[in-house]
Design a protein around this motif. Structure first.
Motif, PDB file in Angstrom:
ATOM      1  N   LYS A 255      -1.357   8.714   4.531  1.00  0.00           N
ATOM      2  CA  LYS A 255      -0.038   9.317   4.739  1.00  0.00           C
ATOM      3  C   LYS A 255       1.093   8.398   4.277  1.00  0.00           C
ATOM      4  O   LYS A 255       2.266   8.707   4.473  1.00  0.00           O
ATOM      5  CB  LYS A 255       0.144   9.648   6.221  1.00  0.00           C
ATOM      6  N   GLY A 256       0.761   7.231   3.738  1.00  0.00           N
ATOM      7  CA  GLY A 256       1.817   6.397   3.169  1.00  0.00           C
ATOM      8  C   GLY A 256       1.960   5.014   3.766  1.00  0.00           C
ATOM      9  O   GLY A 256       2.730   4.193   3.264  1.00  0.00           O
ATOM     10  N   ALA A 257       1.249   4.712   4.866  1.00  0.00           N
ATOM     11  CA  ALA A 257       1.309   3.357   5.416  1.00  0.00           C
ATOM     12  C   ALA A 257       0.546   2.420   4.487  1.00  0.00           C
ATOM     13  O   ALA A 257      -0.487   2.801   3.935  1.00  0.00           O
ATOM     14  CB  ALA A 257       0.702   3.331   6.814  1.00  0.00           C
ATOM     15  N   LEU A 258       1.066   1.210   4.309  1.00  0.00           N
ATOM     16  CA  LEU A 258       0.401   0.279   3.393  1.00  0.00           C
ATOM     17  C   LEU A 258      -0.759  -0.410   4.094  1.00  0.00           C
ATOM     18  O   LEU A 258      -0.651  -0.803   5.255  1.00  0.00           O
ATOM     19  CB  LEU A 258       1.400  -0.769   2.904  1.00  0.00           C
ATOM     20  N   PHE A 259      -1.859  -0.566   3.365  1.00  0.00           N
ATOM     21  CA  PHE A 259      -3.018  -1.274   3.914  1.00  0.00           C
ATOM     22  C   PHE A 259      -3.027  -2.671   3.309  1.00  0.00           C
ATOM     23  O   PHE A 259      -3.028  -2.822   2.094  1.00  0.00           O
ATOM     24  CB  PHE A 259      -4.319  -0.538   3.570  1.00  0.00           C
ATOM     25  N   ALA A 260      -3.017  -3.701   4.172  1.00  0.00           N
ATOM     26  CA  ALA A 260      -2.890  -5.066   3.666  1.00  0.00           C
ATOM     27  C   ALA A 260      -4.204  -5.831   3.742  1.00  0.00           C
ATOM     28  O   ALA A 260      -4.932  -5.736   4.736  1.00  0.00           O
ATOM     29  CB  ALA A 260      -1.815  -5.810   4.442  1.00  0.00           C
ATOM     30  N   ASN A 261      -4.493  -6.567   2.709  1.00  0.00           N
ATOM     31  CA  ASN A 261      -5.625  -7.505   2.644  1.00  0.00           C
ATOM     32  C   ASN A 261      -6.956  -6.941   3.135  1.00  0.00           C
ATOM     33  O   ASN A 261      -7.667  -7.601   3.894  1.00  0.00           O
ATOM     34  CB  ASN A 261      -5.322  -8.766   3.470  1.00  0.00           C
ATOM     35  N   PRO A 262      -7.332  -5.737   2.707  1.00  0.00           N
ATOM     36  CA  PRO A 262      -8.586  -5.173   3.227  1.00  0.00           C
ATOM     37  C   PRO A 262      -9.821  -6.019   2.893  1.00  0.00           C
ATOM     38  O   PRO A 262     -10.853  -5.858   3.541  1.00  0.00           O
ATOM     39  CB  PRO A 262      -8.667  -3.794   2.558  1.00  0.00           C
ATOM     40  N   CYS A 263      -9.714  -6.918   1.923  1.00  0.00           N
ATOM     41  CA  CYS A 263     -10.914  -7.693   1.561  1.00  0.00           C
ATOM     42  C   CYS A 263     -11.189  -8.840   2.518  1.00  0.00           C
ATOM     43  O   CYS A 263     -12.228  -9.472   2.448  1.00  0.00           O
ATOM     44  CB  CYS A 263     -10.805  -8.224   0.130  1.00  0.00           C
ATOM     45  N   TYR A 264     -10.248  -9.135   3.437  1.00  0.00           N
ATOM     46  CA  TYR A 264     -10.489 -10.241   4.370  1.00  0.00           C
ATOM     47  C   TYR A 264     -11.407  -9.788   5.499  1.00  0.00           C
ATOM     48  O   TYR A 264     -10.984  -9.094   6.427  1.00  0.00           O
ATOM     49  CB  TYR A 264      -9.175 -10.726   4.992  1.00  0.00           C
ATOM     50  N   LEU A 409      -3.515  -2.508   8.623  1.00  0.00           N
ATOM     51  CA  LEU A 409      -2.261  -1.912   8.147  1.00  0.00           C
ATOM     52  C   LEU A 409      -1.165  -2.978   8.134  1.00  0.00           C
ATOM     53  O   LEU A 409      -1.060  -3.810   9.046  1.00  0.00           O
ATOM     54  CB  LEU A 409      -1.849  -0.738   9.038  1.00  0.00           C
ATOM     55  N   TRP A 410      -0.368  -2.928   7.073  1.00  0.00           N
ATOM     56  CA  TRP A 410       0.731  -3.898   6.942  1.00  0.00           C
ATOM     57  C   TRP A 410       1.777  -3.606   8.019  1.00  0.00           C
ATOM     58  O   TRP A 410       2.109  -2.444   8.279  1.00  0.00           O
ATOM     59  CB  TRP A 410       1.357  -3.767   5.544  1.00  0.00           C
ATOM     60  N   VAL A 411       2.257  -4.666   8.690  1.00  0.00           N
ATOM     61  CA  VAL A 411       3.343  -4.498   9.664  1.00  0.00           C
ATOM     62  C   VAL A 411       4.388  -5.591   9.458  1.00  0.00           C
ATOM     63  O   VAL A 411       4.086  -6.665   8.931  1.00  0.00           O
ATOM     64  CB  VAL A 411       2.841  -4.583  11.132  1.00  0.00           C
ATOM     65  N   ASP A 412       5.607  -5.299   9.901  1.00  0.00           N
ATOM     66  CA  ASP A 412       6.664  -6.311   9.855  1.00  0.00           C
ATOM     67  C   ASP A 412       6.667  -7.103  11.165  1.00  0.00           C
ATOM     68  O   ASP A 412       5.771  -6.951  11.986  1.00  0.00           O
ATOM     69  CB  ASP A 412       8.028  -5.645   9.569  1.00  0.00           C
ATOM     70  N   TYR A 413       7.682  -7.909  11.351  1.00  0.00           N
ATOM     71  CA  TYR A 413       7.770  -8.747  12.558  1.00  0.00           C
ATOM     72  C   TYR A 413       7.794  -7.899  13.828  1.00  0.00           C
ATOM     73  O   TYR A 413       7.383  -8.326  14.896  1.00  0.00           O
ATOM     74  CB  TYR A 413       9.032  -9.610  12.463  1.00  0.00           C
ATOM     75  N   ASN A 414       8.269  -6.659  13.715  1.00  0.00           N
ATOM     76  CA  ASN A 414       8.311  -5.736  14.858  1.00  0.00           C
ATOM     77  C   ASN A 414       6.963  -5.063  15.119  1.00  0.00           C
ATOM     78  O   ASN A 414       6.871  -4.216  16.005  1.00  0.00           O
ATOM     79  CB  ASN A 414       9.331  -4.623  14.609  1.00  0.00           C
ATOM     80  N   LEU A 415       5.972  -5.395  14.330  1.00  0.00           N
ATOM     81  CA  LEU A 415       4.661  -4.746  14.371  1.00  0.00           C
ATOM     82  C   LEU A 415       4.753  -3.275  13.963  1.00  0.00           C
ATOM     83  O   LEU A 415       3.914  -2.449  14.350  1.00  0.00           O
ATOM     84  CB  LEU A 415       3.999  -4.871  15.751  1.00  0.00           C
ATOM     85  N   MET A 416       5.786  -2.978  13.170  1.00  0.00           N
ATOM     86  CA  MET A 416       5.923  -1.614  12.663  1.00  0.00           C
ATOM     87  C   MET A 416       5.506  -1.599  11.198  1.00  0.00           C
ATOM     88  O   MET A 416       5.836  -2.513  10.442  1.00  0.00           O
ATOM     89  CB  MET A 416       7.367  -1.119  12.822  1.00  0.00           C
ATOM     90  N   SER A 417       4.783  -0.583  10.813  1.00  0.00           N
ATOM     91  CA  SER A 417       4.366  -0.481   9.419  1.00  0.00           C
ATOM     92  C   SER A 417       5.560  -0.064   8.573  1.00  0.00           C
ATOM     93  O   SER A 417       6.669   0.117   9.087  1.00  0.00           O
ATOM     94  CB  SER A 417       3.251   0.559   9.298  1.00  0.00           C
ATOM     95  N   ASN A 418       5.336   0.105   7.277  1.00  0.00           N
ATOM     96  CA  ASN A 418       6.436   0.559   6.430  1.00  0.00           C
ATOM     97  C   ASN A 418       6.868   1.979   6.789  1.00  0.00           C
ATOM     98  O   ASN A 418       7.970   2.390   6.464  1.00  0.00           O
ATOM     99  CB  ASN A 418       6.030   0.478   4.954  1.00  0.00           C
ATOM    100  N   VAL A 419       5.987   2.723   7.476  1.00  0.00           N
ATOM    101  CA  VAL A 419       6.355   4.071   7.925  1.00  0.00           C
ATOM    102  C   VAL A 419       7.142   3.934   9.233  1.00  0.00           C
ATOM    103  O   VAL A 419       6.597   3.480  10.240  1.00  0.00           O
ATOM    104  CB  VAL A 419       5.103   4.942   8.171  1.00  0.00           C
ATOM    105  N   PRO A 420       8.425   4.296   9.253  1.00  0.00           N
ATOM    106  CA  PRO A 420       9.205   4.134  10.481  1.00  0.00           C
ATOM    107  C   PRO A 420       8.523   4.848  11.656  1.00  0.00           C
ATOM    108  O   PRO A 420       8.054   5.977  11.512  1.00  0.00           O
ATOM    109  CB  PRO A 420      10.548   4.788  10.150  1.00  0.00           C
ATOM    110  N   GLY A 421       8.469   4.170  12.776  1.00  0.00           N
ATOM    111  CA  GLY A 421       7.881   4.771  13.972  1.00  0.00           C
ATOM    112  C   GLY A 421       6.392   4.510  14.126  1.00  0.00           C
ATOM    113  O   GLY A 421       5.853   4.626  15.216  1.00  0.00           O
ATOM    114  N   LEU A 422       5.735   4.142  13.041  1.00  0.00           N
ATOM    115  CA  LEU A 422       4.285   3.893  13.124  1.00  0.00           C
ATOM    116  C   LEU A 422       4.053   2.397  13.361  1.00  0.00           C
ATOM    117  O   LEU A 422       4.265   1.585  12.470  1.00  0.00           O
ATOM    118  CB  LEU A 422       3.589   4.332  11.837  1.00  0.00           C
ATOM    119  N   HIS A 423       3.657   2.070  14.579  1.00  0.00           N
ATOM    120  CA  HIS A 423       3.409   0.673  14.936  1.00  0.00           C
ATOM    121  C   HIS A 423       1.910   0.417  14.985  1.00  0.00           C
ATOM    122  O   HIS A 423       1.139   1.305  15.349  1.00  0.00           O
ATOM    123  CB  HIS A 423       4.046   0.356  16.288  1.00  0.00           C
TER     124      HIS A 423
END
Lengths: 641, 251, 215
Positions: A255-264, A409-423
């Motif tokens: 749905k558009g949330a970024l997936f970070a470093n799946p190879c780790y 899933l990628w999150v910012d310092y707020n633990l929110m992904s790039n999709v607003p509201g999706l933590h």
């Protein structure tokens, strides 16, 4: 792309960032909290603690788990312990040291600010858990006991026998129960999330399936929190629970949330080896065994003699040979890879040649069987239960196994992904462990996120959302619900001949081989070619008996495996793109002359965040890079010689 | 190895159930009991039949999800241990093995070998917690706890909530489960302030859910995979008596 | 409540045995013991009433308990094995019922003297006391009576192997270290009671105890 790839790390000195964030963060008044609904998916350490805390703060929380009770989430299986910088042992520990050890252990692939915050709140976690009645081990004086763990020179690990995860989870389950009784949390057990719903680019609800009745339901909310754990089961065999899956995070990714470093992915060196085709999961044996056990394989290839018949001079104690100063205590990734090398060389032992000996004969001679029994008795018992072998009389057989996934899933310092509201919290996000996780810090991260971080950062988003919650009559909900129903009918409609598990097993073997402990470009390209083939066959040949309107475990698994079959491609793409070795990601092309992981900080000191491309079909994902800036620490090469 | 399985098949709680026979052939002795069922299921699916529904998750004896009664014993013959820790080498070649779900009225039937045990959750919701607001806890070492109390509390807290105690009890009583949580929290200073109401409320919900009464047969502790001792039931009885008295005296 | 009433009845079982064993001390002892009991007058009736209430309550609560317990498992297992639960502990209701039947018969036999009319013809002894001694001896000379008595005592023993330690647990007077001792001493105690009671009819049948007067 939805939203931005902004880390939103507060300015200021490292040790002041979190306190100044809390001082200035937006708040939601108690009267308004009652008007806000929050969905929490998952009830492990992260989800359970978040749901309990948010409920206590006055939000209306709905918490979902696929297990029949929130108490069964897989956090329960963690054995070793939980780290905190209490410095009760007076051995020079501090918040900074815990921060430093975690960054270094993660091979400098995590965010300084997030990790520092984690170390900072670690002490509050211990206070909180003790108050909840978690029966941590104590000394005779009645104060808390600690033990040491890998990757640290201090004793900072708190533990409750070999069941620390269980006790911490029960602590937060009980806190959750209290809120359920108080009516602030509504619990939905035996309920699986099958899609996240975006309204105007914001996460505003989810679609679920009741596993007992098959009912599909839409739930609207003001924010969605995913706490759905890791994806280690993509390998089919792992130490994860059977039900652990990537569906929630993968659906969010679609749905558009970024997936970070799946190879780790983290491979744990001391697990009980696979004993045959029938095997459904692997069992971890505590790493502490390597304190007294010596690891070896026969010198000769294909040597099938029983271990006591192999004379001393025909044994290769390869860890002691290759790493004279660390010997059998070499770090997890290194000992795992060495075992693989020995087995690839045809010198592995046990069924299928996939195992190495962990020998206690010397330790028993030196310390006596009684001492060994005291130290490891329960582990020897577990080993005997599973293998039927007595490890006091013949060496154990061990082999590495997938254990934890650092990516998410990628999150910012707020633990929110790039999709607003999706933590995203706990193992489901990518934030704190970089390319390798240290022992006893998974429990710490899950509880930090749930008890102490998300409850402060979620209002930053929620404060602007009062009165904006859509109803489930919104067309986006209908669309998502229809999508879910169609997918279920499609899976049942294939009506082929093969079981879901047989595809999962096939995928797992391929990944373990090509994207496991050691990876190379050719192997990854091969995997990327084969995965779509398996996926194609899955959608032509799978057989899902029964219907969608009943308790149907084949259907549950089919949905999860279908997601794994797509996710695996993302994982291999990431592994191929990350053309360096770091932590758990070992690219054979990049190693020092003596076989150590060789990082490339110039080109790869960044998190890879992948964006789903394609509409209905699966196109190569789009890469976004978040550069990792090290303001406090200097990048250094790990060495364990 | 080869076995003859007799498995309880029942579509829903309303439907009528019966034992059905299935062969389980060519099973390696190193296969776990649940993996053997996986194998049977794979063959059923490929043969066009509906697989046997049974639940499991961690498969290492800690999550408490698996709930099978095997040859009339909760979790099977290998005590202490959950069904997932049972291996086929424990059985004789050619043996007939009967598999049924955990049976007790409060365990609502779902399908085949699956039951819903949320009644146990509701007992905990009635008071099996310490009311500690996140972030409000005092420094962890400010209240020392004698080691023997902490150890004993841990013994009680080890309960995995599988419900085998109630499934095995001739009276389908959940006293062992309830007593483990009551004892765990009563043994620690943090659990003390809510002690009276906790035991009264938990016991009353336990009764409301429809569990039977304890007649001290100790079958529960014999099948408990976490080796919870029935002496915690005596502790529960004591806690209950004291709490009732304290309530009556207006305490 | 089952435990509390059971405990009272257990007290009676001990007291009654001590009373009965006085038969081995000769007619004088036991007849005077019986006379003393009668002399208690209203107090004796109070004790009898108290015991009766206890018996009724013990049965009432057991029935309630058993109904609850049966309801708690509406669908029985097709196959059920017990690992630890003893036969005695699972069939308390059965042993209890037989013992109850016995108690009724026993009262009819010796207290109300309706079961065997011959016993009513026994004369008072030299000191104008009821000749309880002879009554017991004649009563037990009937092999069927004795056999029923022994069987009832055996079931009472089974009932007590479980009951005599179980009340400690139910009343919360148990802990981890006491459990195995309680179970062992409970069994020893139950067997002692059994041996004690059964010794009387055996002694009568073997002719070791003779009546003090002819019928």
């Amino acid at each position: 792309m939805i939203g931005t790839l902004e880390s939103r790390i507060p300015s200021g000195p490292l040790d002041k960032k979190w306190s100044s964030y809390k001082d200035h963060a937006r708040l939601v008044s108690p009267a308004n909290r009652r008007k806000l609904d929050v969905i929490v998916v998952g009830s492990g350490l992260a989800g359970g603690s978040a749901a309990a805390t948010l409920g206590e703060q006055g939000y209306n929380v709905k918490c979902f788990c696929f297990q029949d009770s929130p108490r069964r989430a897989h956090s329960i299986a963690a054995q070793g312990g939980i780290n905190a910088a209490k410095n009760y042992q007076n051995d020079g520990d501090s918040v900074f040291r815990l921060f430093y050890d975690t960054i270094k252990g993660g091979d400098f692939r995590s965010r300084e600010a997030n990790v520092y915050r984690l170390a900072e709140v670690s002490n509050s976690i211990i206070d909180q858990c003790v108050e909840q009645g978690v029966p941590f081990a104590r000394e005779y004086g009645g104060l808390l006991a600690n033990r040491s763990f890998g990757g640290a020179q201090v004793s900072r690990t708190f533990y409750a026998r070999g069941q620390t995860g269980q006790q911490l989870l029960l602590g937060c389950y009980q806190a959750l129960c209290r809120q359920i009784a108080a009516g602030t949390v509504k619990m939905f057990p035996h309920t699986e999330m099958l899609d996240v719903v975006l309204v105007d680019g914001h996460a505003k609800g989810i679609i679920t399936r009741n596993l007992e009745t098959g009912d599909i339901h839409a739930h609207a909310s003001d924010a969605v929190v995913l706490a759905t754990g890791g994806y280690g089961n993509v390998f089919y065999l792992s130490t994860n629970a059977r039900g652990s899956n990537v569906t929630a995070t993968y659906r969010a990714y679609r749905k558009g949330a970024l997936f970070a470093n799946p190879c780790y992915t983290q491979i744990h060196p001391t697990c009980i080896p696979v004993s045959g085709q029938h095997q459904s999961k692997l069992t971890l044996m505590s790493e502490s065994l390597r304190n007294d056990g010596r690891v070896w394989v026969p010198n000769k290839q294909g040597d099938t003699r029983s271990p006591e018949q192999i004379p001393e001079e025909e044994r290769d104690y390869y860890l002691e040979r290759k790493y004279p100063s660390f010997g059998n205590l070499a770090p997890r990734d290194i000992s795992s890879r060495s075992a693989k090398e020995a087995c690839d060389d045809g010198r592995g032992v046990g069924p299928g040649g996939r195992g190495v000996f962990l020998d206690f004969a010397d330790a028993i001679n030196r310390l006596g069987e009684t001492t060994i029994r005291e130290r490891y008795g329960n582990l020897f018992d577990i080993y005997e239960k599973i293998t039927g072998e007595d490890a006091y009389n013949r060496p154990m057989r061990i082999y590495p196994a997938v254990h934890y996934t650092m990516g998410g899933l990628w999150v910012d310092y707020n633990l929110m992904s790039n999709v607003p509201g999706l933590h995203v919290i706990g193992e489901a996000n990518f934030s704190d462990h970089g390319a390798n996780r240290l022992g006893a810090s998974a429990l710490m991260q899950g509880l930090a996120d749930g008890y102490f971080v998300l409850p402060y950062t979620l209002p930053t988003y929620l404060a602007g959302q009062i009165g904006k919650r859509p109803t489930v009559d919104h067309p986006e909900f209908h669309k998502a619900e229809t999508g879910v129903r169609e997918r279920i009918s499609k899976m049942i409609g294939v009506n082929g001949t093969r079981s879901v598990d047989s595809f999962h097993r096939e995928l797992g073997l391929l990944l373990w081989d090509k994207c496991g402990m050691a990876r190379n470009a050719a192997g990854l390209r091969e995997a990327l070619r084969k995965i779509p083939e398996i996926r194609g066959r899955f959608w032509r040949e799978v057989r899902v008996p029964g219907s969608g309107e009943e308790f149907n475990q084949s259907l549950e698994r089919a949905g999860r495996v279908a997601d794994y079959l797509e996710f695996a491609e993302l994982m291999c793409t990431d592994a191929l793109e990350r053309d360096e070795s770091c932590g758990g990601h070992f690219r054979e092309e990049h190693q020092t002359p003596d076989g150590e992981a060789l990082r490339d900080d110039v080109n790869f000191a960044s998190a890879f965040a992948w964006e789903f491309q394609g509409n209905g079909t699966i196109a190569p994902p789009k890469l976004h890079r978040e550069p990792l800036e090290f303001e406090t620490l200097e990048l250094a090469q790990r060495s364990y010689k | 190895m080869n076995f003859k399985l007799r498995v309880w098949r029942q579509k829903t709680g309303a439907a009528k159930g019966k034992l059905a026979d299935y062969p389980a052939n060519d099973v390696s002795p190193d296969t776990s009991f649940l993996e053997m069922l996986d194998l049977v299921n794979d063959r059923l699916i490929e043969g066009g039949e509906e697989p046997i529904a049974f639940e499991s998750d961690c498969r290492e004896g800690i999550c408490g999800t698996c709930c099978l009664t095997i040859n009339g014993e909760a979790h099977g013959p290998d005590h202490p241990g959950a069904a997932c820790q049972l291996y086929m080498r424990r059985f004789k070649e050619g043996e007939t093995i009967t598999v049924e779900p955990f049976r007790a009225k409060p365990f609502r039937f779902v399908k085949d070998l699956v039951v819903n045990r949320s009644a146990l959750d509701r007992i905990v919701q009635a008071g099996g917690f310490v009311s500690a607001r996140s972030g409000s806890a005092p420094e962890a070492n400010s209240i020392p706890v004698p080691k023997q109390n902490a150890d004993r509390a841990m013994e009680a807290a080890a309960c995995i909530g599988c419900g085998a105690c109630a499934a095995a009890c001739p009276n389908a009583s959940a006293m062992l489960f309830t007593s483990a949580k009551v004892s765990h929290l009563a043994l620690l200073p943090q659990g003390d302030p809510e002690r009276t109401n906790r035991v009264l409320n938990m016991v009353s919900v336990m009764d409301e859910e429809g569990f039977g009464n304890c007649t001290n047969t100790y079958e529960c502790e014999a099948v408990c995979p976490a080796e919870i001792s029935a002496s915690f039931i005596a502790k529960l009885n004591r806690e209950y008596a004291v709490a009732t008295l304290r309530k009556k005296l207006g305490g | 409540m089952v435990a509390v009433t059971g405990l009272v009845l257990l007290g009676f079982v001990i007291g009654h045995l001590l009373g009965n064993l006085q038969i081995f001390l000769g007619p004088d002892w036991i007849n005077s013991y019986a006379e003393h009991l009668r002399d208690l007058g209203p107090l004796l009736w109070f004790v009898r009433a108290f015991l009766l209430v206890n018996v009724v309550a013990h049965i009432y609560y057991t029935i309630r308990l058993t109904i609850d317990n049966r309801r708690a498992r509406p669908n029985a297992y097709a196959q059920k094995d017990y690992v630890k639960a003893s036969f005695a502990s699972r069939y308390m209701w059965l042993s209890g019922l037989v013992v109850l039947a016995f108690i009724i018969y026993h009262l009819a036999h010796f207290t109300l003297v309706v079961a065997d009319p011959r016993l009513a013809t026994l004369k008072l002894d030299a000191l104008q006391r009821h000749d309880v001694y002879s009554m017991m001896v004649y009563g037990f000379r009937n092999v069927i009576v004795s056999a029923f008595y022994v069987l009832a005592m055996f079931l009472l023993m089974l009932h007590l192997t479980h009951g005599a330690s179980s009340f400690f647990q139910s009343l919360g007077w148990n802990d981890k270290t006491m459990t195995p001792h309680l179970a062992r001493w409970g069994r020893v105690f139950a067997w002692l009671i059994f041996i004690g009671y059964v010794s009387i009819p055996l002694a009568v049948l073997l002719g070791l105890v003779q009546p003090a007067q002819p019928l």
